[in-house]
Design a protein around this motif. Structure first.
Motif: not given
Length: 416
Positions: A366-386
């Protein structure tokens, strides 16, 4: 958007060549072990697009904001350049395919293009906040396919010519859309728009976030690079120098224009032309000042991401070429680095899957503001896909969506 994998364990050259899924378009086996660097570039482009969508808002300022801003527009430009590279790999890299083999290669590219346009349009119609690039990507394939047999020099000339001319053409067309109803009429009769509820081909060609009219130069540039002898150190050095020079020409030229061309700075700051949170004087590299509205030709001097100007295209092409040259050189010359970069390379081998993964994740969370998420959200996505890409590529090779796309093109074997 991808290719073969350099796995964490030793793999023979012949094994690598039998795993060369080129992301959105597959390439046949090729004598290109060193082109694993192209997958590294794709992996970096994936992470860059994640940063542009899921990272903190650059307008927040500070070191983090400036770093996030570096990925805006430039990651998608790298994807577009690699699209051109992939088309040449598909249709014959050093020697263009001819006869039945050539016709089958063309059929495969067209099948992928249709699927990408349909799938990308469907994703857009779901209301995702992501400006989905896939439909644009498919259209690029179709538009450049007639030029697949041209030499590197001719393709480079096409890239330069279209970069010089088409942004001005787009400006005129976009300006006319504010003063007439032709786009509305065209869209109403557009079959793609009617079935999808999107802007259809008008959006893909002119009004969308990645309009084909100004993104085709990136594709031509990628096709030209693919024609070169990338095994040559001299060629790679020239590529890196060319990329750096284009970046300086694009961004530096814009900086000079904003500061010294009479009337440009005042036009960008007057009348609410810049609607973003940043200064209009940062439009030589940043989009925090907003995007061109089409009301002032002064925006043609900007080089900010998605400003769709000549200087923007030149600068972004330079960055993409430099990144690609650096990735190819690094994995070829530094075996240890290649091993360390294997997880990123794995993401590059399944960049379509990785791209859809982040679009789906944004929708589910349900993320609606792009960009605008906290840094940990980005890190989580990068780690998960990697992690996913590393494990999947080790056991299954080609990514799940890449496998589906590849299977869909098998009907091309019936082309005579």
């Amino acid at each position: 958007m991808s290719k073969y994998a350099s796995l964490p364990h030793p793999v023979h050259q012949t094994q690598i060549e039998h795993k060369i899924p080129v992301g959105l378009v597959d390439s046949p086996p090729a004598s290109v072990g060193r082109l694993v660097g192209v997958d590294l570039a794709r992996g970096l482009a994936v992470f860059g697009m994640y940063a542009a969508h899921l990272g903190p808002d650059p307008s927040s300022g500070g070191v983090t904001g400036h770093v996030m801003e570096l990925f805006h527009g430039r990651s998608s430009a790298l994807f577009a350049l690699l699209a051109g590279f992939s088309i040449i790999l598909m249709t014959g890299r050093r020697v263009p395919k001819t006869g039945r083999e050539g016709r089958q290669a063309v059929a495969k590219v067209l099948i992928r293009a249709v699927i990408l346009v349909a799938f990308g349009t469907w994703l857009t119609s779901t209301g995702t906040p992501v400006e989905v690039i896939l439909a644009f990507y498919g259209l690029y394939f179709v538009m450049v396919l007639p030029f697949r047999r041209l030499s590197a020099g001719t393709l480079a000339a096409l890239a330069a010519g279209t970069a010089l001319v088409l942004p001005q053409v787009l400006y005129v067309i976009q300006q006319s859309t504010y003063n007439s109803t032709w786009a509305e009429t065209f869209t109403r009769d557009d079959p793609l728009a009617r079935v999808s509820g999107t802007g259809g081909f008008v959006e893909l060609l002119f009004t969308g976030s990645y309009p084909a009219l100004t993104w085709i130069p990136f594709v031509f540039a990628g096709m030209a690079v693919a024609r070169l002898d990338l095994a040559s150190t001299a060629v790679r050095v020239r590529l890196a120098v060319t990329g750096g020079a284009l970046a300086v020409l694009g961004y530096g030229g814009s900086w000079l224009a904003l500061h010294f061309v009479p009337g440009v700075a005042s036009a960008l700051t007057a009348g609410g032309e810049a609607f973003g949170s940043g200064s209009a004087m940062s439009a030589w590299w940043s989009d925090t000042a907003g995007y061109p509205s089409g009301d002032s030709a002064a925006w043609l001097w900007a080089a900010s991401p998605h400003s769709e100007t000549t200087l923007s295209v030149v600068g972004n092409t330079g960055v993409a070429i430099a990144v690609l040259a650096g990735c190819i050189a690094a994995v070829d010359a530094l075996p240890r680095f290649r091993t360390l970069a294997a997880p990123v390379i794995a993401v590059g081998t399944m960049s379509l899957t990785a791209y859809v993964f982040h679009v789906a994740g944004i929708r589910i969370l349900g993320i609606e503001e792009l960009p605008g998420s906290p840094l940990y959200v980005l890190v989580g996505f990068v780690v998960a896909v990697t992690v996913f890409a590393t494990v999947w590529s080790r056991f299954f090779g080609r990514g799940p969506l890449e496998r589906i796309l590849g299977n869909a093109t098998k009907i091309a074997r019936f082309v005579k």
